[in-house]
Design an enzyme around this catalytic site. Structure first.
Site, short mmCIF file in Angstrom:
data_model
loop_
_atom_site.label_atom_id
_atom_site.label_comp_id
_atom_site.label_asym_id
_atom_site.label_seq_id
_atom_site.Cartn_x
_atom_site.Cartn_y
_atom_site.Cartn_z
N LEU A 99 151.13 16.02 -5.32
CA LEU A 99 150.03 15.14 -5.71
C LEU A 99 150.52 13.70 -5.69
CD1 LEU A 99 149.90 17.95 -7.46
CD2 LEU A 99 148.09 16.76 -8.70
N GLY A 186 151.56 11.31 -10.62
CA GLY A 186 152.40 11.81 -9.54
C GLY A 186 153.18 13.05 -9.91
N SER A 187 153.06 14.13 -9.15
CA SER A 187 153.64 15.39 -9.57
C SER A 187 153.48 16.43 -8.48
CB SER A 187 152.95 15.86 -10.86
OG SER A 187 151.55 15.66 -10.76
N ARG A 188 153.81 17.70 -8.79
CA ARG A 188 153.61 18.80 -7.87
C ARG A 188 153.22 20.05 -8.65
NH1 ARG A 188 159.32 20.68 -5.30
NH2 ARG A 188 158.30 22.71 -5.02
#
Length: 221
Positions: A99, A186-188
Site C-alpha cells: 500500500l 504506508g504498509s503491506r
C-alpha cells in the site's frame, strides 16, 4: 465519502492553526499569515484523502463462497510461492499487497470465518516493499477458520506507518470483505492460503480491497 474514525484527529489537527493564521491575517491586513495557512489546509485535505473509506462491491453483494479477496488496495508484491522465512508453519501460498501513501488504507478480511488466533508483535519500521519487513516489522496476524478452510493474514507497517488498528479479535466472526482495521501511512498486507487454492493475481497487478479476487478455493459443488 466516508472517513475512518481514526482519521479525524489528523484531519482536524491542522485546521485549528490554519484558522488562527487566517484570522490573524484578516485582522492585521498582512498576507503572510493567510499564505501560511494554505499548507496546513493542504495537509488536512491529504489526511482526508488518506483516511477515506469508500464502499466496495462486497458491501452490497456477497462475494462467492470460494473467493478470497484482496484485503487492501495496492500492488501485488508476491503471488504464489511464499517468501523464505515469512509464511506461518505449514504449507502455504502467499499473496502480498503493498500500500502506498495514496492508497485506501482501510483493511478488509480476505475471507470469512471465525478468528481462531490473533496476535500482535512489535518490531522495526523497514520499508514495506522489502522482504525483511514481513518478519521484522511491527505486525498483527489473524487466523480465520471456516469449517475445514483456513486463511492467515497479516497487517504489517512500513517505514512511515507507526500504528496498526485491528478492530477484531479471537472468537469474532468476519465475513469476506468486511472492514476490520487499517494501517497508518504506508504498509503491506500478507495473505496465506493452502496449496489447494488457485492464485488468481500476478506480481505487479493493482488490486482493490474487498473486490479483487486474489485466490479461489476448489469448488465444493
Amino acid at each position: 465519502m466516508r472517513i475512518d474514525p481514526a482519521g479525524w484527529p489528523f484531519i482536524t489537527g491542522p485546521l485549528a492553526p490554519a484558522a488562527l493564521l487566517a484570522a490573524g491575517g484578516q485582522a492585521t491586513g498582512h498576507r503572510w499569515p493567510r499564505l501560511a495557512a494554505w499548507p496546513l489546509l493542504g495537509l488536512s485535505a491529504y489526511m482526508a484523502l488518506f483516511f477515506r473509506d469508500p464502499d466496495r462491491r462486497c458491501d452490497t453483494t456477497t462475494p462467492g463462497p470460494d473467493d478470497v479477496v484482496s484485503p487492501a488496495d495496492g500492488v501485488v508484491m508476491v503471488a504464489g510461492e511464499p517468501q523464505e522465512g515469512v509464511a506461518p508453519e505449514g504449507d502455504w501460498q502467499q499473496v502480498s499487497v503493498f500500500l502506498s501513501v495514496v492508497d485506501v488504507h482501510v483493511n478488509r478480511s480476505p475471507y470469512r470465518g471465525e478468528v481462531v488466533e490473533s496476535s500482535y508483535r512489535k518490531g522495526s519500521f523497514l520499508a514495506a516493499y522489502r522482504k525483511e519487513s514481513a518478519h521484522r516489522n511491527e505486525r498483527s496476524e489473524l487466523r480465520l477458520r471456516d469449517g475445514e478452510r483456513t486463511v492467515v493474514f497479516r497487517q504489517i507497517v512500513g517505514v512511515l506507518a507507526r500504528r496498526i488498528v485491528t478492530r477484531t479479535g479471537r472468537g469474532q466472526r468476519l465475513e469476506t470483505g468486511q472492514r476490520m482495521g487499517l494501517m497508518k501511512f504506508g504498509s503491506r498486507m500478507d495473505v496465506f492460503v493452502p496449496p489447494e487454492c488457485t492464485i488468481t493475481v500476478t506480481k505487479g497487478q493493482r488490486v482493490r480491497g474487498g473486490e479483487t479476487v486474489i485466490a479461489r478455493w476448489p469448488s465444493t459443488d
